[in-house]
Design a protein around this motif. Structure first.
Motif, PDB file in Angstrom:
ATOM      1  N   ALA A   5      -6.802   1.971   4.781  1.00 17.74           N
ATOM      2  CA  ALA A   5      -6.260   2.577   6.002  1.00 17.74           C
ATOM      3  C   ALA A   5      -5.231   3.653   5.668  1.00 17.74           C
ATOM      4  N   LEU A   6      -4.367   3.401   4.693  1.00 23.44           N
ATOM      5  CA  LEU A   6      -3.379   4.405   4.293  1.00 23.44           C
ATOM      6  C   LEU A   6      -4.037   5.633   3.691  1.00 23.44           C
ATOM      7  N   CYS A   7      -5.094   5.435   2.938  1.00 27.42           N
ATOM      8  CA  CYS A   7      -5.835   6.559   2.353  1.00 27.42           C
ATOM      9  C   CYS A   7      -6.391   7.446   3.461  1.00 27.42           C
ATOM     10  N   ILE A   8      -7.061   6.831   4.427  1.00 31.10           N
ATOM     11  CA  ILE A   8      -7.662   7.595   5.528  1.00 31.10           C
ATOM     12  C   ILE A   8      -6.590   8.261   6.377  1.00 31.10           C
ATOM     13  N   PHE A   9      -5.550   7.499   6.730  1.00 26.92           N
ATOM     14  CA  PHE A   9      -4.471   8.022   7.565  1.00 26.92           C
ATOM     15  C   PHE A   9      -3.810   9.235   6.923  1.00 26.92           C
ATOM     16  N   ASN A  10      -3.490   9.137   5.637  1.00 29.54           N
ATOM     17  CA  ASN A  10      -2.789  10.235   4.964  1.00 29.54           C
ATOM     18  C   ASN A  10      -3.659  11.452   4.748  1.00 29.54           C
ATOM     19  N   LEU A  11      -4.964  11.319   4.854  1.00 32.76           N
ATOM     20  CA  LEU A  11      -5.853  12.480   4.739  1.00 32.76           C
ATOM     21  C   LEU A  11      -6.021  13.233   6.056  1.00 32.76           C
ATOM     22  N   LEU A  12      -5.473  12.699   7.156  1.00 27.65           N
ATOM     23  CA  LEU A  12      -5.543  13.426   8.422  1.00 27.65           C
ATOM     24  C   LEU A  12      -4.841  14.773   8.273  1.00 27.65           C
ATOM     25  N   PRO A  13      -5.459  15.855   8.728  1.00 29.91           N
ATOM     26  CA  PRO A  13      -4.835  17.184   8.574  1.00 29.91           C
ATOM     27  C   PRO A  13      -3.777  17.445   9.652  1.00 29.91           C
ATOM     28  N   VAL A  14      -2.726  16.624   9.629  1.00 28.53           N
ATOM     29  CA  VAL A  14      -1.680  16.709  10.643  1.00 28.53           C
ATOM     30  C   VAL A  14      -0.312  16.832   9.966  1.00 28.53           C
ATOM     31  N   GLY A  15       0.428  17.852  10.335  1.00 27.51           N
ATOM     32  CA  GLY A  15       1.826  18.000   9.916  1.00 27.51           C
ATOM     33  C   GLY A  15       2.065  17.835   8.427  1.00 27.51           C
TER      34      GLY A  15
ATOM     35  N   GLY B 249      -2.792  12.598  -5.277  1.00 30.06           N
ATOM     36  CA  GLY B 249      -2.422  11.429  -6.079  1.00 30.06           C
ATOM     37  C   GLY B 249      -2.163  10.182  -5.257  1.00 30.06           C
ATOM     38  N   GLY B 250      -1.500  10.341  -4.121  1.00 31.83           N
ATOM     39  CA  GLY B 250      -1.197   9.186  -3.278  1.00 31.83           C
ATOM     40  C   GLY B 250      -2.447   8.556  -2.688  1.00 31.83           C
ATOM     41  N   VAL B 251      -3.308   9.393  -2.112  1.00 33.06           N
ATOM     42  CA  VAL B 251      -4.524   8.849  -1.495  1.00 33.06           C
ATOM     43  C   VAL B 251      -5.489   8.316  -2.555  1.00 33.06           C
ATOM     44  N   ALA B 252      -5.526   8.949  -3.715  1.00 33.69           N
ATOM     45  CA  ALA B 252      -6.383   8.453  -4.799  1.00 33.69           C
ATOM     46  C   ALA B 252      -5.895   7.083  -5.269  1.00 33.69           C
ATOM     47  N   ALA B 253      -4.581   6.909  -5.364  1.00 38.69           N
ATOM     48  CA  ALA B 253      -4.029   5.611  -5.765  1.00 38.69           C
ATOM     49  C   ALA B 253      -4.396   4.538  -4.746  1.00 38.69           C
ATOM     50  N   ASN B 254      -4.308   4.868  -3.441  1.00 39.67           N
ATOM     51  CA  ASN B 254      -4.699   3.901  -2.410  1.00 39.67           C
ATOM     52  C   ASN B 254      -6.178   3.557  -2.499  1.00 39.67           C
ATOM     53  N   LEU B 255      -7.012   4.556  -2.712  1.00 41.14           N
ATOM     54  CA  LEU B 255      -8.457   4.333  -2.811  1.00 41.14           C
ATOM     55  C   LEU B 255      -8.791   3.470  -4.033  1.00 41.14           C
ATOM     56  N   LEU B 256      -8.160   3.770  -5.162  1.00 41.63           N
ATOM     57  CA  LEU B 256      -8.387   2.975  -6.375  1.00 41.63           C
ATOM     58  C   LEU B 256      -7.895   1.541  -6.197  1.00 41.63           C
ATOM     59  N   ALA B 257      -6.728   1.365  -5.561  1.00 45.57           N
ATOM     60  CA  ALA B 257      -6.193   0.019  -5.341  1.00 45.57           C
ATOM     61  C   ALA B 257      -7.105  -0.779  -4.414  1.00 45.57           C
ATOM     62  N   ALA B 258      -7.609  -0.136  -3.359  1.00 48.90           N
ATOM     63  CA  ALA B 258      -8.525  -0.826  -2.438  1.00 48.90           C
ATOM     64  C   ALA B 258      -9.799  -1.236  -3.171  1.00 48.90           C
ATOM     65  N   GLY B 259     -10.365  -0.314  -3.949  1.00 48.53           N
ATOM     66  CA  GLY B 259     -11.591  -0.621  -4.693  1.00 48.53           C
ATOM     67  C   GLY B 259     -11.394  -1.726  -5.714  1.00 48.53           C
TER      68      GLY B 259
ATOM     69  N   GLY C 118       0.816  -1.219   0.000  1.00 46.46           N
ATOM     70  CA  GLY C 118       0.000   0.000   0.000  1.00 46.46           C
ATOM     71  C   GLY C 118       0.842   1.257   0.000  1.00 46.46           C
ATOM     72  N   VAL C 119       1.958   1.233   0.730  1.00 41.99           N
ATOM     73  CA  VAL C 119       2.875   2.384   0.740  1.00 41.99           C
ATOM     74  C   VAL C 119       3.464   2.593  -0.658  1.00 41.99           C
ATOM     75  N   LEU C 120       3.835   1.498  -1.323  1.00 42.15           N
ATOM     76  CA  LEU C 120       4.371   1.607  -2.683  1.00 42.15           C
ATOM     77  C   LEU C 120       3.316   2.166  -3.647  1.00 42.15           C
ATOM     78  N   VAL C 121       2.066   1.725  -3.491  1.00 44.53           N
ATOM     79  CA  VAL C 121       0.968   2.263  -4.312  1.00 44.53           C
ATOM     80  C   VAL C 121       0.821   3.760  -4.051  1.00 44.53           C
ATOM     81  N   HIS C 122       0.853   4.147  -2.774  1.00 45.81           N
ATOM     82  CA  HIS C 122       0.692   5.551  -2.387  1.00 45.81           C
ATOM     83  C   HIS C 122       1.772   6.433  -3.013  1.00 45.81           C
ATOM     84  N   GLU C 123       3.022   6.041  -2.830  1.00 47.18           N
ATOM     85  CA  GLU C 123       4.126   6.839  -3.390  1.00 47.18           C
ATOM     86  C   GLU C 123       4.095   6.815  -4.911  1.00 47.18           C
TER      87      GLU C 123
END
Length: 188
Positions: free
Chosen positions: A113-123, A86-96, A38-43
Motif C-alpha cells: 500500500a505504501l509503495c502504491i500510495f507514494n507513486l501517486l503523482p501528487v505534490g 529507492g523508497g518505493v523499491a524498498a517497500n516493494l522488495l519488503a512486501a515480496g 513499512g514507513v521505516l522501510v520506505h525511508e
C-alpha cells in the motif's frame, strides 16, 4: 527532541509523536505497527540510495505530516530519480520478501500500500516529484509545475469521490488522506 548520529542531525517534533500516538490509539485494524514498519522501510530505502549515490544527508526531520530529508548539493536527474524510487523499491522488495517467507500478512499489505500510495503523482509524494523530474529531463521545466498540478488533481478527483462514498460507513481515513494530499498540492 534532536540528536546527531553519523554526521546527520535527526529531529522529532511534538506533532510527530502526537500524530503517531493518535494513529496507534485509533487503529482498529491492527495495521498500525505494520504500517509504521513499512514507513521505516520506505525511508530506509531513500537513505540507502542516497548513500549509494554519494549524497550527504545533513538532516532528517520527523514531523506531523511526514519525514523531510535535507541533503548537501545537487544530484543529477538520474541519481535524484534513483533516490525517489529507492523508497518505493524498498517497500516493494519488503512486501515480496514477506509474502515469500511468511505469506500474505499485514506487513506485506502495508508495504504494498505504501509503495502504491507514494507513486501517486501528487505534490511532494515520490510520484509527484518523479513526474516533475521527468518533465524537467524532457526539457520542459517551465511547464513542470502546471503538469504536476494537473496530474495531482486528476488523481485527487476520484480519491475524493471514493472518500465520500466511504464516509457514511464511518471511514474517515481516505477523506483525511485526500485533504492532506490536496493541501500539499495547493501549497506546492
Amino acid at each position: 527532541m534532536e540528536f546527531e548520529w553519523g554526521g546527520t542531525r535527526y529531529s522529532f517534533t511534538f506533532g510527530f509523536f502526537a500524530v503517531l500516538a493518535l494513529w496507534l490509539l485509533c487503529d482498529r485494524s491492527g495495521l498500525g505497527l505494520p504500517a509504521l514498519g513499512g514507513v521505516l522501510v520506505h525511508e530506509g530505502g531513500h537513505i540507502l540510495v542516497m548513500r549509494l549515490t554519494g549524497a550527504r544527508i545533513l538532516a532528517m526531520r520527523f514531523c506531523a505530516v511526514g519525514v523531510r530529508l535535507e541533503k548537501r548539493g545537487l544530484l543529477s536527474y538520474g541519481r535524484e530519480t534513483a533516490v525517489y524510487l529507492g523508497g518505493v523499491a524498498a517497500n516493494l522488495l519488503a512486501a515480496g520478501a514477506c509474502v515469500l517467507l511468511c505469506g500474505w500478512n499485514g506487513f506485506a499489505a502495508a508495504n504494498l500500500a505504501l509503495c502504491i500510495f507514494n507513486l501517486l503523482p501528487v505534490g511532494r509524494l515520490d510520484g509527484g516529484v518523479l513526474l516533475g523530474l521527468a518533465l524537467c529531463r524532457a526539457g520542459k521545466p517551465e511547464q513542470a509545475a502546471f503538469w504536476q498540478k494537473l496530474a495531482g488533481f486528476a488523481v485527487l478527483t476520484p480519491l475524493f469521490a471514493a472518500a465520500l462514498l466511504l464516509l457514511p460507513r464511518g471511514n474517515y481515513t481516505m477523506l483525511l488522506t485526500a485533504l492532506y494530499l490536496a493541501a500539499t498540492l495547493l501549497r506546492g
